[in-house]
Design a protein around this motif. Structure first.
Motif, short mmCIF file in Angstrom:
data_model
loop_
_atom_site.label_atom_id
_atom_site.label_comp_id
_atom_site.label_asym_id
_atom_site.label_seq_id
_atom_site.Cartn_x
_atom_site.Cartn_y
_atom_site.Cartn_z
N GLN A 7 0.81 -1.29 -0.04
CA GLN A 7 0.01 0.06 0.04
C GLN A 7 0.74 1.29 0.02
OE1 GLN A 7 -3.04 0.20 3.19
NE2 GLN A 7 -4.20 1.86 1.85
N GLY A 8 0.45 2.10 -0.92
CA GLY A 8 1.36 3.19 -1.09
C GLY A 8 1.62 3.75 -2.38
N ASN A 9 2.01 4.88 -2.65
CA ASN A 9 2.51 5.31 -4.06
C ASN A 9 3.86 5.67 -4.17
OD1 ASN A 9 2.78 8.32 -3.13
ND2 ASN A 9 0.77 8.00 -2.95
N LYS A 10 4.76 5.57 -3.31
CA LYS A 10 6.06 5.76 -3.06
C LYS A 10 7.13 4.76 -2.67
CE LYS A 10 5.44 10.88 -2.15
NZ LYS A 10 5.70 11.67 -1.29
N LEU A 11 6.82 3.41 -3.05
CA LEU A 11 7.29 2.39 -2.57
C LEU A 11 8.44 1.80 -3.27
CD1 LEU A 11 4.08 0.22 -2.02
CD2 LEU A 11 5.24 1.27 -0.25
N LYS A 12 9.45 1.32 -2.81
CA LYS A 12 10.28 0.57 -3.47
C LYS A 12 10.14 -1.04 -3.45
CE LYS A 12 14.00 3.79 -2.56
NZ LYS A 12 15.69 4.04 -1.93
N LEU A 13 9.46 -1.38 -4.49
CA LEU A 13 9.05 -2.78 -4.55
C LEU A 13 10.10 -3.85 -4.87
CD1 LEU A 13 5.84 -2.04 -6.47
CD2 LEU A 13 6.04 -2.66 -4.11
N PRO A 14 10.12 -5.19 -4.50
CA PRO A 14 11.00 -6.20 -5.02
C PRO A 14 10.70 -6.51 -6.31
CG PRO A 14 9.28 -7.12 -3.37
CD PRO A 14 8.82 -5.64 -3.21
#
Length: 235
Positions: A7-14
């Motif tokens: 959840q969120g719009n500024k994530l660092k995703l795997p």
């Protein structure tokens, strides 16, 4: 299959095989309606100044976006799907800048496929993912991103998608709609004193639109990422 919800719009995703980015109220509902109204593609931008620069490079270009939910000054449209329901964007390119959905999508490009959706196109999105998961091994990774950092509407759709992909079907569409209507983000559309937020938007955002089978795939190979309309059964 490894499916995780964020959840969120500024994530660092795997890194993953498929990223699914959700914005129900209203970015990717707006995008879905724009494609139904014949938009050619939708360029994603996180910066409004860049939007005006892009406009100078293209003919038939339309700017659409919001800040704090309100249409950006100088843009052709805000983020209201109701405002474009009767438009015809034939041969036109849109540039979209929004607080949650667009930023979340631009921060989710580290996947083989990146799909954007709201509720209106969720069944097609689920079908497309199921179809393409067959080409991955049993350890396929799917990230589902609920772009609003705190409100429940995107998370409700994320859980719905995950349940469908896992063939659990524990959540039905009516339950999702009820969660959307009760979400914090929906309340301003239910408040008649807030005239800048059209209740018709909420009506559109909470109804699936059947008929045209396509998904909204982000072209991640372009210098400037854009959403394109892809037939449900295309690669």
């Amino acid at each position: 299959m490894d499916i995780k919800i964020y959840q969120g719009n500024k994530l660092k995703l795997p890194q993953s095989d498929i990223n699914v980015v959700i914005d129900v109220i209203r970015a990717f509902t707006f995008a879905h309606i724009a494609f139904l109204r014949n938009a050619k593609k939708i360029i994603l931008s996180s910066n409004k100044s860049d939007c005006f620069v892009i406009r100078k490079k293209y003919k038939n270009l339309v700017l659409a976006g919001e800040e704090q939910g309100i249409r950006i000054k100088g843009f052709d449209y805000g983020n209201s799907p109701a405002s474009i329901i009767n438009e015809n964007f034939q041969d036109k390119i849109l540039v979209q800048k929004t607080t949650n959905g667009v930023n979340a999508a631009l921060n989710s490009l580290n996947a083989d496929k990146v799909i954007t959706t709201g509720l209106t196109n969720v069944s097609n999105t689920i079908k497309y993912i199921k179809n393409h998961l067959r080409s991955y091994n049993e350890n396929a990774k799917v990230n589902i991103i609920a772009s609003h950092p705190s409100s429940d509407e995107d998370y409700a759709v994320a859980e719905y998608i995950k349940s469908a992909l896992m063939n659990e079907n524990k959540i039905n569409a009516m339950q999702v709609v009820q969660r959307i209507l009760k979400s914090d983000a929906a309340q301003k559309f239910l408040d008649t004193s807030k005239e800048q937020f059209d209740y018709k938007d909420l009506e559109i955002c909470t109804n699936e639109i059947n008929g045209e089978e396509f998904v909204m795939l982000v072209n991640i190979s372009a210098n400037v990422p854009f959403i394109e309309r892809i037939n449900l059964y295309d690669s």
